[in-house]
Design a protein around this motif. Sequence first.
Motif, PDB file in Angstrom:
ATOM      1  N   PHE A 298      21.206 -12.533  36.546  1.00 10.78           N
ATOM      2  CA  PHE A 298      20.774 -13.283  35.363  1.00 10.78           C
ATOM      3  C   PHE A 298      21.812 -13.213  34.247  1.00 10.78           C
ATOM      4  CE2 PHE A 298      16.720 -13.221  37.499  1.00 10.78           C
ATOM      5  CZ  PHE A 298      16.135 -14.404  37.095  1.00 10.78           C
ATOM      6  N   TYR A 299      22.581 -12.135  34.212  1.00  4.67           N
ATOM      7  CA  TYR A 299      23.663 -12.060  33.230  1.00  4.67           C
ATOM      8  C   TYR A 299      24.726 -13.118  33.537  1.00  4.67           C
ATOM      9  CZ  TYR A 299      27.807 -10.396  30.794  1.00  4.67           C
ATOM     10  OH  TYR A 299      28.939 -10.325  30.013  1.00  4.67           O
ATOM     11  N   ASN A 300      25.098 -13.233  34.805  1.00  5.43           N
ATOM     12  CA  ASN A 300      26.070 -14.265  35.185  1.00  5.43           C
ATOM     13  C   ASN A 300      25.532 -15.666  34.894  1.00  5.43           C
ATOM     14  OD1 ASN A 300      28.009 -12.489  36.047  1.00  5.43           O
ATOM     15  ND2 ASN A 300      27.408 -12.568  38.195  1.00  5.43           N
ATOM     16  N   MET A 301      24.253 -15.847  35.148  1.00  2.08           N
ATOM     17  CA  MET A 301      23.639 -17.143  34.884  1.00  2.08           C
ATOM     18  C   MET A 301      23.654 -17.459  33.393  1.00  2.08           C
ATOM     19  SD  MET A 301      19.946 -18.364  36.334  1.00  2.08           S
ATOM     20  CE  MET A 301      19.349 -20.048  36.134  1.00  2.08           C
TER      21      MET A 301
ATOM     22  N   LEU B 234      12.144 -14.891  29.854  1.00  6.63           N
ATOM     23  CA  LEU B 234      11.131 -13.894  30.189  1.00  6.63           C
ATOM     24  C   LEU B 234      11.557 -13.070  31.397  1.00  6.63           C
ATOM     25  CD1 LEU B 234       8.322 -12.657  29.818  1.00  6.63           C
ATOM     26  CD2 LEU B 234       7.401 -14.515  31.236  1.00  6.63           C
ATOM     27  N   THR B 235      12.043 -13.740  32.435  1.00  4.28           N
ATOM     28  CA  THR B 235      12.462 -13.023  33.645  1.00  4.28           C
ATOM     29  C   THR B 235      13.659 -12.118  33.373  1.00  4.28           C
ATOM     30  OG1 THR B 235      11.740 -14.955  34.912  1.00  4.28           O
ATOM     31  CG2 THR B 235      13.053 -13.322  36.066  1.00  4.28           C
ATOM     32  N   TYR B 236      14.603 -12.615  32.592  1.00  5.90           N
ATOM     33  CA  TYR B 236      15.782 -11.828  32.246  1.00  5.90           C
ATOM     34  C   TYR B 236      15.390 -10.559  31.482  1.00  5.90           C
ATOM     35  CZ  TYR B 236      20.639 -11.063  30.739  1.00  5.90           C
ATOM     36  OH  TYR B 236      21.884 -10.541  30.529  1.00  5.90           O
ATOM     37  N   ASP B 237      14.530 -10.717  30.493  1.00  9.53           N
ATOM     38  CA  ASP B 237      14.089  -9.555  29.700  1.00  9.53           C
ATOM     39  C   ASP B 237      13.280  -8.582  30.543  1.00  9.53           C
ATOM     40  OD1 ASP B 237      15.321 -10.643  27.491  1.00  9.53           O
ATOM     41  OD2 ASP B 237      13.496 -11.571  26.707  1.00  9.53           O
TER      42      ASP B 237
ATOM     43  N   HIS C 109       7.181  -5.893  38.611  1.00  6.75           N
ATOM     44  CA  HIS C 109       6.182  -6.715  39.301  1.00  6.75           C
ATOM     45  C   HIS C 109       6.134  -8.127  38.720  1.00  6.75           C
ATOM     46  CE1 HIS C 109       2.153  -8.295  40.202  1.00  6.75           C
ATOM     47  NE2 HIS C 109       2.224  -7.560  41.300  1.00  6.75           N
ATOM     48  N   GLN C 110       6.087  -8.218  37.398  1.00  4.23           N
ATOM     49  CA  GLN C 110       6.027  -9.533  36.767  1.00  4.23           C
ATOM     50  C   GLN C 110       7.344 -10.292  36.911  1.00  4.23           C
ATOM     51  OE1 GLN C 110       3.311 -10.891  35.691  1.00  4.23           O
ATOM     52  NE2 GLN C 110       4.329 -12.789  35.071  1.00  4.23           N
TER      53      GLN C 110
END
Length: 273
Positions: free
Chosen positions: A142-145, A200-203, A37-38
Amino acid sequence: MGLQECCMRCLGGIPYASLVATLLCFSGIALFCGCGHQALTETERLIETYFARNLQDYITLAYLITYFQYIIYGLASFFFLYCIMLLAEGFYTTSAMKQTFGEFRSTVCGRCLSSTFIAVTYILAVIWLLVFALSALPVYFFYNMHATCHTIDVLTETPTSINQLCIDARQYGLLPWNAIPGKVCGMTLSNVCKTREFFLTYDLYIAAFAGAGITLLALVHYSTHLAVSQVLLRQQHHDQQLKESKQLALFGALLKDRNGNLCCPYATSTLDM
């Protein structure tokens, strides 16, 4: 009955396998729903800030994120209730097998209910396998980023090569092809990867992916345990029927041997007359 024996019988009636699966399911759903959600909220903020300048470019993504968040609310409520029902079913099957409560026996209705739980849990496990696979997609993005940003940091001495390294959100279906700019390149991308929102988003997506895996493990554990319990209950019911049929056959043979008359083998006392 002593206190120790009573405690041992009570502990013997606890379905430890179902209890472990319930704890796994609760923790997995909590991770997946809370972090997911976050993470969706943070993703909308990143897309709005760095990948799209016009509201119309990401309005569809914003609506999809809102719908997914409502689905997460429903998933959390459903799995909370379903895990409690499975735990209650675990208590039932454990008590039926071990006959903890005196003359308690498994019934046809109870075995039918257990079979229903097995089928529903198996279907949920198959569906959740798809959810587990889909939850890996944002982690892959996000890993590719992050990998591209690492390459940019390595190639800081060659600005020409750096400007050719980009992350295009349109290629991943996050934005329409007419979105402007739709992609982030070079040092701008490197600066994005250094922000708190990115990490934060990646984690959060990694935690949500782990939560989906834990939930899948719990569902597989549930279905396996319920199937084994069902087999044991069927075997117990078959052994009980076999024992009763042998007793009836022995009783019939005894009646036939004594010409239908059964009398007490002890001599009648004259005092009782």
